[in-house]
Design a protein around this motif. Structure first.
Motif, PDB file in Angstrom:
ATOM      1  N   GLU A  13       8.111  -2.200   3.302  1.00  0.00           N
ATOM      2  CA  GLU A  13       8.250  -3.663   3.192  1.00  0.00           C
ATOM      3  C   GLU A  13       7.137  -4.324   4.213  1.00  0.00           C
ATOM      4  O   GLU A  13       6.356  -5.325   3.838  1.00  0.00           O
ATOM      5  CB  GLU A  13       9.219  -4.371   3.154  1.00  0.00           C
ATOM      6  CG  GLU A  13      10.396  -3.757   2.116  1.00  0.00           C
ATOM      7  CD  GLU A  13      12.042  -4.188   2.434  1.00  0.00           C
ATOM      8  OE1 GLU A  13      12.188  -4.620   3.559  1.00  0.00           O
ATOM      9  OE2 GLU A  13      12.672  -4.023   1.358  1.00  0.00           O
ATOM     10  N   THR A  16       3.442  -3.668   3.032  1.00  0.00           N
ATOM     11  CA  THR A  16       3.388  -4.700   1.916  1.00  0.00           C
ATOM     12  C   THR A  16       2.909  -6.328   2.417  1.00  0.00           C
ATOM     13  O   THR A  16       2.512  -6.855   1.997  1.00  0.00           O
ATOM     14  CB  THR A  16       4.406  -4.970   1.071  1.00  0.00           C
ATOM     15  OG1 THR A  16       4.598  -3.378   0.386  1.00  0.00           O
ATOM     16  CG2 THR A  16       4.442  -5.826  -0.073  1.00  0.00           C
ATOM     17  N   GLU A  20       0.052  -8.380   2.124  1.00  0.00           N
ATOM     18  CA  GLU A  20       0.022  -9.759   1.420  1.00  0.00           C
ATOM     19  C   GLU A  20      -0.381 -10.939   2.440  1.00  0.00           C
ATOM     20  O   GLU A  20      -1.206 -11.820   2.180  1.00  0.00           O
ATOM     21  CB  GLU A  20       1.457 -10.314   1.356  1.00  0.00           C
ATOM     22  CG  GLU A  20       1.983  -9.528  -0.073  1.00  0.00           C
ATOM     23  CD  GLU A  20       1.417  -9.904  -1.194  1.00  0.00           C
ATOM     24  OE1 GLU A  20       0.995 -11.085  -1.170  1.00  0.00           O
ATOM     25  OE2 GLU A  20       1.188  -8.991  -2.052  1.00  0.00           O
TER      26      GLU A  20
END
Length: 301
Positions: A13, A16, A20
């Motif tokens: 996460e 990620t 992002e």
């Protein structure tokens, strides 16, 4: 094992989230670049519009100037034709007098007066496009000659001109006295001038005229002037006197311009642009008035 799974998931996460964030950063950078590019395009567009407006304005000014120049050329050509007509009528009137053709003399004198009126009216328009200050300060210094010019007392050396052998030369400046129109009218109408520096100067100006013009004046001066014929035929006075009066009015206006365009611009005088002499190098104010008065003396009562 559950902790390892949870840690792996948290790491994924986090990766990620970093991706992002990087993507958001990249998109923000791209948006910023796009905004800067758009701002530059807008600026360039405004600059282009301003240039287009300036070009349009310049084109309008150029078009107006071209129209004005075309009109001035047309008016100059009209004035030139009137001057030629005046010379032709004066010569024809003198020839008619020699043939004792009263009607011919009268007709040509009437036509001459009309041409003289047009010449005078054209002269009166000079201030429309020729400002006295501009003429005196920006035009006149360049049309002075090298004779009787305080700034060039010994004249000018024309380097490379063999016929002058390296010696300084003195030439008169550009002047209307080098035209044949006024001397031709004087000769045919019978206007004479007493001996004075201006008359001597005017006679010298014939050296600057085309040879055919000089010969024409000489031939006309050898013939009896129209004034003599009018004295013998008083009925011609009505046609003759307007010619004399228009010639005197021309000299009146010339005298007025000499004051406004030269003397009043620098009453104290200037060695490089003297006001006590004309561009031809001769004192003008007292003698212009004298020649004007001598013209009116030819009016026949």
């Amino acid at each position: 094992k559950r902790d390892e799974t949870k840690f792996a998931k948290l790491r994924e996460e986090a990766d990620t989230a970093r991706r992002e964030a990087d993507r958001a950063k990249a998109e923000a950078k791209a948006a910023q670049d796009a905004a800067a590019k758009l701002a530059k395009l807008r600026e360039d567009g405004e600059a282009a519009r301003r240039e287009a407006d300036r070009a349009k304005a310049d084109a309008k000014v150029a078009q107006d100037a071209a129209s004005k120049l075309a009109k001035l050329r047309e008016e100059a050509n009209t004035a030139k034709r009137e001057a030629e007509r005046a010379k032709a009528d004066a010569k024809a009137a003198q020839e008619a007098a020699a043939k004792d053709d009263i009607a011919g003399v009268s007709s040509h004198l009437e036509s001459l007066a009309k041409a003289q009126q047009t010449i005078y009216e054209t002269l009166c328009r000079m201030p429309e496009h020729c400002d006295p200050y501009i003429y005196y300060n920006r035009v006149r210094p360049f049309i002075h000659g090298w004779k009787n010019n305080p700034a060039l007392p010994t004249g000018v050396v024309y380097e490379g001109v063999e016929r002058y052998a390296g010696l300084p030369q003195q030439f008169r400046g550009e002047t209307g006295a080098q035209s044949t129109i006024i001397p031709l009218l004087d000769a045919t109408l019978g206007v004479t001038h007493g001996n004075d520096p201006l008359r001597q100067y005017l006679e010298e100006m014939r050296d600057y005229m085309p040879p055919l013009h000089r010969r024409l004046l000489e031939r006309l001066e050898q013939q009896p002037p129209i004034a003599w014929y009018v004295e013998e035929h008083p009925t011609l006075r009505a046609a003759f006197n307007p010619c004399i009066e228009w010639l005197a009015r021309f000299r009146d206006k010339h005298l007025e311009y000499a004051g406004a365009y030269i003397h009043q611009q620098n009453p104290q005088g200037d060695q490089t642009n003297p006001t006590n002499v004309g561009t031809g190098g001769t004192p003008y104010m007292p003698y212009l008035a004298k020649h004007r008065d001598e013209t009116r003396q030819k009016l026949q009562a």
